[in-house]
Scaffold this active site. Structure first.
Site, PDB file in Angstrom:
ATOM      1  CD  GLU A  88     -47.418 -13.988  48.811  1.00  0.00           C
ATOM      2  OE1 GLU A  88     -47.089 -12.912  49.339  1.00  0.00           O
ATOM      3  OE2 GLU A  88     -46.924 -15.088  49.139  1.00  0.00           O
ATOM      4  CD  GLU A 134     -43.626 -16.977  46.574  1.00  0.00           C
ATOM      5  OE1 GLU A 134     -43.268 -16.602  47.710  1.00  0.00           O
ATOM      6  OE2 GLU A 134     -44.000 -16.189  45.696  1.00  0.00           O
TER       7      GLU A 134
HETATM    8  C1  BG6 Z   1     -43.891 -14.058  49.363  1.00  0.00           C
HETATM    9  C2  BG6 Z   1     -43.645 -13.320  48.077  1.00  0.00           C
HETATM   10  O1  BG6 Z   1     -44.694 -13.271  50.167  1.00  0.00           O
HETATM   11  O2  BG6 Z   1     -42.811 -14.352  50.183  1.00  0.00           O
HETATM   12  C3  BG6 Z   1     -42.218 -13.312  47.586  1.00  0.00           C
HETATM   13  O3  BG6 Z   1     -44.501 -13.777  47.048  1.00  0.00           O
HETATM   14  C4  BG6 Z   1     -41.301 -13.164  48.775  1.00  0.00           C
HETATM   15  O4  BG6 Z   1     -42.097 -12.270  46.660  1.00  0.00           O
HETATM   16  C5  BG6 Z   1     -41.495 -14.364  49.679  1.00  0.00           C
HETATM   17  O5  BG6 Z   1     -39.956 -12.963  48.455  1.00  0.00           O
HETATM   18  C6  BG6 Z   1     -40.557 -14.361  50.872  1.00  0.00           C
HETATM   19  O6  BG6 Z   1     -40.730 -13.171  51.571  1.00  0.00           O
HETATM   20  P1  BG6 Z   1     -39.537 -12.178  51.903  1.00  0.00           P
HETATM   21  O7  BG6 Z   1     -40.188 -10.967  52.459  1.00  0.00           O
HETATM   22  O8  BG6 Z   1     -38.676 -12.879  52.876  1.00  0.00           O
HETATM   23  O9  BG6 Z   1     -38.840 -11.900  50.615  1.00  0.00           O
END
Ligand code: BG6
Length: 471
Positions: A166, A371
């Site tokens: 990211e 993800e």
């Molecule tokens: C992504 C990241 O932006 O979203 C992760 O690569 C992150 O590191 C995931 O944990 C979920 O976001 P958050 O802010 O809810 O942890």
């Protein structure tokens, strides 16, 4: 398009799951690990934990990998902490840190789980940040040296590599993610210079990977969303295209084609934020060729034409998934067709199909989703976690991936976020994502026991049936 009969998922599809080092490992200063920007810059918001212990995966990785194997994972996407390997970023290599990831990778391979390694997930060594971080070209050299250590150490065992997690969110939301560092305080021009240096680092790492490991495959891992216009008003469509260029295509075109997207460059030039490009940079950028595109997908974004005043800016603060708006570019709009999760993130499974189709159409590179998931306040009751909302979320996203497969998109894996509960980037550990519950609270570590959620059993069946049975 509807289909009477869907094409099956590829038989070697990577049904996986993801984590990142600083969010899951703990052991923040164990065995010679150096400090990262996360360790020193992040001010945990009131009421939320820091990252010192996290899920304690550093000490419990063997137990965790055994659970991943029971889940049936074909692939596990995790990141290596640069500061475990080279504590100050560009000095001595730390043998204990190197040994930790050998042990983790060996454990995965012994259980038939393909390691997918992210080289850098938000946790820049603090010592490099103190010397200018990504604002300095020395950090590019340090990253390439670090990449060489990783390729030489783990190359014989690891086929799939992701360069930078990211990058686009670090540039756009570094304040929320805790990655902005010292250089980020000096404004957007400096931030886009850092961005340029990250592109150089990524391109050099991809070229080095191909030179050292001809069998390996490497790609970028940005956060990508399809951008929808709020209406069919042509000005809204232009705003959607503009934001797509600045948020998504800038990063994808650089990675895949090795040059700046023209519209994104026009945006930077208009604002006086275009980076300095040194002699030879364009050749370096063009030399990095990815084998695939990995991307993180949580939702889509809907935007309208800018009204040219401060009303374009949302006041909800910074977050990687919530549109902020920018005067002269776009304003965030609410999509009335989409529900939101407990944290205000819109849920759009169909948007995942759209995103897969658009990426395949534009780049013709194999795709993997690294993800996708739903943060929720899971509750442990009588030793069980009934996370039916997570099952529903995944079911609806997998259905759309299946449709994209039928659309002809080459997608070779799906790694939900997250394999196991970990610490959110800026919302503590009560915002849970895992298939496996970790018994801890924000400030009380309890016993850190691992408990399979209902979604664990459900995903296990999905994997066993190669995505056919989502009931
Ligand atoms: C992504 C990241 O932006 O979203 C992760 O690569 C992150 O590191 C995931 O944990 C979920 O976001 P958050 O802010 O809810 O942890």
């Amino acid at each position: 398009m509807d289909y009477a009969q869907l094409k099956p998922f590829p038989k070697d599809f990577f049904w996986g799951a993801s984590t990142s080092a600083y969010q899951v490992e703990g052991g923040w200063d164990a065995d010679g690990k150096g400090l990262s920007v996360i360790d020193v810059n992040t001010k945990a918001p009131p009421g939320t934990t820091d990252f010192k212990v996290a899920a304690d995966h550093y000490h419990r990785y063997a137990e965790d990998v055994a659970l991943f194997a029971e889940l049936g994972l074909k692939a596990y996407r995790f990141s290596i902490a640069w500061t475990r390997i080279i504590p100050d970023g560009d000095g001595e290599v730390n043998p204990a840190g190197v040994a930790f990831y050998h042990a983790l990778i060996d454990e995965l391979l012994a259980r038939g789980i393909e390691p997918i390694v992210t080289m850098y997930h938000f946790d820049l060594p603090a010592a490099l940040d103190a010397k200018g971080g990504w604002g300095s070209r020395e950090t590019v050299d340090a990253f390439v040296r670090y990449a060489r250590v990783l390729f030489e150490e783990y190359g014989p065992k690891v086929t799939y590599w992701l360069t930078i997690n990211e990058q686009n969110m670090m540039i756009l939301h570094g304040d929320a993610l805790g990655t902005t560092g010292k250089a980020g305080e000096s404004g957007k021009r400096a931030v886009y210079q850092q961005n340029h240096h990250m592109f150089l680092a990524q391109a050099r790492a991809m070229a080095l990977c191909h030179e050292l490991l001809p069998e390996a495959k490497i790609g970028p891992a940005p956060n990508i969303v399809s951008v929808y216009p709020e209406s069919c008003a042509p000005a809204d469509v232009i705003a959607a295209d503009d934001w797509d260029a600045v948020r998504n295509l800038l990063y994808l075109d650089l990675a895949a084609h090795g040059h700046y997207h023209p519209l994104a460059w026009a945006y930077l030039a208009e604002r006086g934020w275009e980076p300095e490009i040194a002699d030879g940079d364009l050749d370096v950028l063009a030399s990095g060729k990815p084998d695939f595109i990995a991307f993180n997908y949580y939702s889509t974004q809907t935007v309208a034409a800018s009204r040219g005043d401060a009303s374009d800016l949302q006041v909800r603060g910074s977050d990687q998934q919530i549109v902020r708006g920018e005067i002269g570019l776009y304003r965030g709009a609410k999509n009335p067709y989409l529900p939101t999760n407990a944290f205000g993130w819109e849920i759009d499974p169909v948007g995942l199909r759209t995103t897969l189709r658009r990426l395949w159409d534009r780049y013709r590179l194999p795709l993997i989703i690294t993800e996708n998931g739903i943060g929720a306040f899971d509750t442990l009751e009588d030793g069980a976690v009934h996370d039916d909302y997570r099952i529903d979320y995944y079911r609806r996203h997998i259905e759309q991936i299946h449709l994209a497969v039928s659309d002809g998109v080459d997608v070779f894996g799906y790694c939900p976020w997250a394999a196991i509960d970990l610490i959110s980037t800026h919302q503590g550990c009560s915002k849970r994502y895992g298939f496996i519950y970790v018994n801890r609270e924000e400030f009380d570590l309890l016993d850190l026991a691992r408990i399979k959620k209902d979604s664990f059993g459900w995903y296990q069946k999905v994997i066993a049936g190669n995505g056919v049975d989502l009931a």
